[in-house]
Design a protein around this motif. Structure first.
Motif, mmCIF file in Angstrom:
data_model
loop_
_atom_site.group_PDB
_atom_site.id
_atom_site.type_symbol
_atom_site.label_atom_id
_atom_site.label_comp_id
_atom_site.label_asym_id
_atom_site.label_seq_id
_atom_site.Cartn_x
_atom_site.Cartn_y
_atom_site.Cartn_z
ATOM 1 N N GLY A 299 0.811 -1.213 0.000
ATOM 2 C CA GLY A 299 0.000 0.000 0.000
ATOM 3 C C GLY A 299 0.843 1.260 0.000
ATOM 4 N N TRP B 95 -4.586 5.718 2.260
ATOM 5 C CA TRP B 95 -4.942 4.450 2.878
ATOM 6 C C TRP B 95 -6.451 4.220 2.727
ATOM 7 C CZ3 TRP B 95 -2.093 4.894 8.277
ATOM 8 C CH2 TRP B 95 -0.713 4.841 8.061
ATOM 9 N N PRO B 96 -6.899 3.027 3.031
ATOM 10 C CA PRO B 96 -8.351 2.814 3.065
ATOM 11 C C PRO B 96 -9.027 3.846 3.964
ATOM 12 C CG PRO B 96 -7.203 0.730 3.246
ATOM 13 C CD PRO B 96 -6.142 1.798 3.305
ATOM 14 N N GLU B 97 -10.174 4.304 3.559
ATOM 15 C CA GLU B 97 -10.876 5.376 4.260
ATOM 16 C C GLU B 97 -10.955 5.130 5.767
ATOM 17 O OE1 GLU B 97 -12.764 8.908 4.872
ATOM 18 O OE2 GLU B 97 -12.135 8.217 2.895
ATOM 19 N N LYS B 98 -11.189 3.909 6.170
ATOM 20 C CA LYS B 98 -11.399 3.598 7.589
ATOM 21 C C LYS B 98 -10.134 3.774 8.433
ATOM 22 C CE LYS B 98 -10.585 -1.350 6.788
ATOM 23 N NZ LYS B 98 -11.177 -2.701 6.883
#
Length: 732
Positions: free
Chosen positions: A352, A359-362
């Motif tokens: 990543g 990064w992933p939203e969460k």
């Protein structure tokens, strides 16, 4: 009000200046688009005219819609004993109770009728009259951070932080009025010791602190110790850190960690022929190879942490309890920093992005449920990074103690960088308090003629006050830990910062104002609380009145000899500022020898860092004139022969003579603190950092050619120390 006027008014309220004077003397107005970009970075909606009008109305009315501001910073002894209380006129007859909770526990309270207070001002808001009153306190509480709460009879309430600051910062006895001292300046990474692993260490700093103190030095000045990117070792600039509130773990002396002597597994790895071969190779490099250093140290640190968990945490022995106490002291902010370290390691290992915004939203916000779940599932890995901070703090603390115990009157002199990298831990943690999407830099000046874009994220001045300055206070306090002095890089940030829009050249930025009075007072408060001298690096474009403000509050100025000229000559000793640190050069300038040889001019010319070729020619001619002026000044003081050659490349012997003469001259100036750089003691032709470059110059990688013990035993350093003892460290 026209749309253009509304934009200008909003920008002014938010602190964006209309323009600036460049060093050529030209006025540079700030275009509307730049104002829009900066306002958007501060969180204002500015996409259309209606958005701008709404943002302006909200910001203008904000202080009238709440009873108390988030924070008030009052100066002890200044005569002000009140805070502003803003209430609807309908509450004029209300009885309100105030309660002041002091930082250390005592509570004070009282009750007043609103219209019995001193009226200050009023305005109409949403068809109703709102009044501002002055709520006087019987007396200001002691220095520190307190909480004031106001409660109405119907239960409505508001609270604020009340910070009480001293009128002046702390000045240690070693440089109090009538006293002068000297110190040694270095870059930690450059220090060589027999046991280092390819980079200077905190243990080397401990040796230097004790050794320099025994020679009579009051302090050892060092580069910023800010946490860099533990998982990205090629990100090694100390001035572009991941966080300024934590320490650089690359400087840990692995062999000095207690677990190293205890762990059999570590001993076996260390003794293996392959490890020893790699270690010998890395130690011999003339430059620090940070990725190779990390490849050596990280596996060993993993082993040592596993041993620590088994031998100390599981047993809950004294060392284990010390670690738990360190965790408790760091609190949630430290826990989240270490969570970020583990998160970034995990995301990068999975292929990543290194940038948390991608990064992933969460995972993009530190307080999300997903981040909490990750920390729980990876508790040991989070604690690994916490243990690294624990070890670094231990070793830095030992260095400070070593200097003080050997007689240093100040101790370590740390350096606080002006900003943080946008993809680092602190940007992730403080994202709500930063102006994301813009960067900090500097307009064109003689050191960087095309201007500078440092790529650093600035605090959002609006959000900073809303947060009661907690992010600023946290950074200041963290960098005064284990230190007797602190240098504020680009100290003008206390008043304003030069922001650069994304994608624009560095000369297309604008200045943004910060709450000067509050920030100065908070610096003084933290200085007194931590007994730490403050030195403001006030080079470059300095706002009117800024240096006078520093002087009045006992913040020392930063004076570099090569810049200290007046009336076509170098300043005489009596013309230097008293409350100041003086040095011949800095990490952004060449050594004495390099300056004399014009190495920096030749390098900038080769790297095309001059906007025009005639500027390079002009600087070369100016340098020749400076050499002649310097010889004249030093010879007038009897420190250098009048016929000292000013042309041609100097010899080793001439370099030694010039370096000694320059430092003995600085020993005579009235400034209370002077610094001697190790590269000048060794007469090296070096420059640790070349402003305006990234990989074109080996910035932050140069190592000294000899080991630290050789430096401390160098006859040139010992002779200079003896000479300085005659004019420094004693009352005049």
């Amino acid at each position: 009000m026209t749309a253009s006027e509304a934009l200008d008014r909003l920008a002014t309220l938010a602190g964006i200046e209309d323009g600036w004077w460049d060093f050529f003397g030209a006025w540079r107005p700030v275009p509307a688009e730049t104002k829009r970009v900066f306002l958007a970075a501060m969180g204002f909606a500015v996409a259309g005219d209606d958005d701008i009008a709404a943002s302006l109305a909200e910001l203008d009315a904000r202080p009238w819609r709440r009873w108390l501001e988030p924070v008030a910073v009052l100066e002890q002894g200044a005569g002000r004993d009140w805070v502003e209380l803003t209430l609807p006129a309908a509450r004029d007859k209300d009885l309100v109770t105030w309660r002041l909770q002091e930082e250390l526990g005592p509570v004070h309270s009282g009750q007043v009728q609103v219209d019995g207070l001193d009226w200050a001002e009023e305005r109409w808001l949403d068809g109703a009259l709102v009044k501002r009153w002055r709520l006087h306190l019987p007396a200001l509480p002691p220095l520190g951070y307190h909480r004031l709460t106001v409660v109405a009879a119907d239960g409505a309430e508001a609270s604020m932080v009340l910070a009480v600051a001293p009128a002046r910062a702390y000045v240690p006895p070693a440089v109090a009025a009538g006293h002068r001292a000297w110190g040694v300046a270095t870059q930690i990474y450059a220090l060589r010791t027999p046991g280092d692993w390819g980079v200077g260490t905190y243990k080397a700093l401990e040796t230097l602190a004790a050794g320099a103190a025994k020679l009579g030095a009051a302090t050892v000045g060092i580069n910023p110790l800010h946490a860099l990117f533990a998982n990205l070792p090629d990100r090694f600039s100390p001035y572009a850190p991941s966080s300024r509130r934590f320490l650089n773990v690359a400087y840990i002396d692995v062999e000095a960690i207690p677990e190293f002597a205890e762990s059999r597994e570590a001993g076996r790895m260390f003794a293996s022929p392959g490890f020893q071969a790699n270690l010998a190779r890395v130690r011999g490099y003339p430059l620090v190879d940070y990725p190779e250093v990390a490849r050596l140290s990280r596996p060993m640190l993993d082993i040592l942490y596993r041993h620590f968990r088994t031998a100390h945490l599981a047993e809950e022995d004294e060392r284990g309890r010390a670690f738990r106490a360190f965790q408790a002291q760091g609190g949630d902010f430290a826990r989240l920093f270490c969570t970020f370290e583990a998160l970034q390691e995990n995301v990068v290992a999975a292929g990543g992005s290194t940038y948390w915004h991608q990064w992933p939203e969460k995972l993009r916000h530190p307080h999300s449920a997903a981040v909490t779940a990750f920390a729980e599932a990876n508790r040991e890995r989070v604690e690994f990074f916490w243990w690294l901070q624990f070890v670094a703090d231990e070793q830095l603390g030992a260095a400070q103690r070593a200097g003080i115990e050997a007689g240093a009157g100040i101790g370590l002199y740390r350096d606080l960088g002006v900003g943080i990298a946008g993809d680092g831990a602190e940007a992730w943690l403080e994202q709500d308090n930063l102006a994301l999407g813009v960067s900090v830099g500097a307009p064109p000046d003689p050191l960087a003629l095309k201007g500078q874009d440092w790529g650093l994220m600035p605090f959002n001045p609006i959000a900073l006050k809303e947060a009661a300055y907690a992010p600023f206070i946290g950074v200041m306090a963290a960098n005064m830990r284990h230190a007797g002095a602190l240098r504020l890089d680009h100290a003008m940030a206390l008043t304003r910062l030069y922001w650069v829009p994304p994608g624009a050249s560095a000369d297309q930025g604008a200045y943004v104002r910060y709450p000067t009075d509050d920030l100065f007072r908070l610096v003084a408060l933290e200085s007194v609380r931590n007994r730490c001298l403050i030195i403001g690096e006030d080079l470059g474009t300095v706002p009117e009145g800024f240096r006078e403000r520093m002087d009045s509050m006992d913040l020392f100025a930063y004076r570099v000899m090569v810049f200290e000229q007046t009336d076509g000559r170098f300043k005489w000793p009596t013309e230097f500022d008293e409350k100041a640190l003086t040095t011949f050069a800095t990490h952004d300038l060449p050594s004495v020898r390099g300056w004399w040889n014009g190495a920096d001019v030749a390098l900038r010319r080769r790297l095309d860092l001059y906007p025009r070729e005639d500027m390079a020619e002009g600087e070369a001619l100016a340098r020749q004139a400076d050499r002649e002026k310097l010889v004249h000044t030093l010879s007038e003081e009897g420190l250098l022969p009048e016929d000292f050659p000013t042309k041609g490349v100097m010899t080793d012997a001439q370099a030694d003579i010039l370096a000694e003469a320059a430092h003995l001259y600085l020993a005579r100036v009235r400034s209370r603190l002077m610094m001697v750089q190790i590269e000048d003691v060794l007469a090296l032709d070096t420059q640790m950092n070349l402003p305006g470059t990234t990989d074109q110059h080996p910035n932050w990688r140069l190592r000294f050619p000899v080991e630290l013990e050789v430096v401390l035993a160098d006859p040139r350093l010992k002779a200079l120390a003896r000479r300085l003892a005659d004019g420094r460290g004693t009352k005049r």
